[in-house]
Design an enzyme around this catalytic site. Sequence first.
Site, PDB file in Angstrom:
ATOM      1  N   ASP A   1       0.821  -1.205   0.000  1.00 23.51           N
ATOM      2  CA  ASP A   1       0.000   0.000   0.000  1.00 23.51           C
ATOM      3  C   ASP A   1       0.858   1.260   0.000  1.00 23.51           C
ATOM      4  O   ASP A   1       2.065   1.222   0.224  1.00 23.51           O
ATOM      5  CB  ASP A   1      -0.890   0.036   1.253  1.00 23.51           C
TER       6      ASP A   1
ATOM      7  N   LYS B   1      -3.795   2.923  -3.102  1.00 17.86           N
ATOM      8  CA  LYS B   1      -4.990   3.620  -3.570  1.00 17.86           C
ATOM      9  C   LYS B   1      -5.086   4.954  -2.830  1.00 17.86           C
ATOM     10  O   LYS B   1      -5.285   4.997  -1.625  1.00 17.86           O
ATOM     11  CB  LYS B   1      -6.248   2.792  -3.312  1.00 17.86           C
TER      12      LYS B   1
END
Length: 470
Positions: free
Chosen positions: A249, A271
């Site tokens: 991430d 994201k």
Amino acid sequence: MKTFPMFLQMAGRRVVIIGGGEQAAQKVRLILKTEAEVVIFATELDPELAGLVGDGRISHRTGAITPESFADCALAFIATGCPGIDMALHSLAKAAGATVNVVDQPQLCDAITPSIVDRDPVVVAIGTEGTAPVLARQIKTKLEEVLEPRLGDLAALAGRMRNAASSRLAPRVRRDLWRWVFNDSPRQLFTSGAEREAAKLIKSAIETGEFGATHGGSVSLVGAGPGAKDLITLRSVQRLQEADVIYYDRLLDPEILELARRDAERIYVGKAPGCHSWPQEKITQTLVAAAKRGQRVVRLKCGDPGVFGRSTEEARALAASGIAYEVVPGVTAACAAAAAVGESLTERGEIDTLVLTTGHRQDGYVVPEAIRSLRPGTCVALYMAVGAAKDISAHLQQAHPNIPLDVRIVAKAQRKGQVTATCDLSDLAATLSDHQIDGAAMLFIRWPQSTTQKNAGTLATQSHISATAV
């Protein structure tokens, strides 16, 4: 780093040591652990060094020391015990192009001798760039306790069997084999003194390819904590070091990835708000596909995978595809943020209910139900709620106009650039704007029991005054 750690090939190479006393003897003891040729220059030798010369383990030279004395040496140690003489000899050694270590004069050292934990052929070197030798020795002591005395013998046995394993087993199976050797039965047998049994077990595993390990792919959903390298768990580090591929991430400290095996593939799937470069469905499909190829996969998530980490979606997809998986917990953002400001999430007599919730649902930013039903004695930790802050503030001011709720903001908790702020509910949106907080932040709203009691007392006093005035 000011110094670069590395291991030098010493077999058959020449090491020159200048000095005949205890300092020189210390260097001789060290180098004799290798297969180097040791030549010592001194007019007189202490009894230990003289004995080594007599046994033919080191060579002794007398007479003038010149640059030629250092010709073709891999290392030169200067240890006469006199700083002035050592400095002059350093100049001669450098004139010959030697790599030099001058005892107790780090400013003259090209190479610094580390503290060593010796489990030959396993060697651990500990250096502090000459700043804290006492600390290096303390670390050495700890490692001596952790690494069993016969570990080097097990490593040597594995080394003798590497060619056989390479000729019989595929690369992935070999990695599983050595992981099993050093984590499981062979190491336990070796530690207990059953070396022959351990060797037979390893040889059988190489012959048959069967050793209790699962050769199929697997996925570890790993919590990296709030992003700081030193807040990741030991189990998480182990999984990173075993991984073939890592999907990670955003918001992670880049140094966390340095804990992984060097040849592991690293794929960024972060994201950002408003910019979903990797939709969740694509991430999930990719994890399944990688595991089906037989890879050992790590899905590295910030915080804890089970707290707003979407691990349930990934776990269900893995289970439905028959993929073995595990969840490795991490420090969740609420705990990290509270600790960063030295506060507890609960408090006896004040906060007996802790709610973890989010202001960002699948359909957008919302005022979560925990805020709508807020009660005394509650701390609400809000994840991903910056976009809903204005609505949350408005709702609480309308629902509880006379309650001065505690509001705390922690952005980038436990990482560089950490920002903390406290404010009134009415100033929440403005405070976020003033501090340019628009993403990774925890919002804490606390309603302590004592606030309710104080407020009730104030209202009772106001009622009494009003009645008296009438």
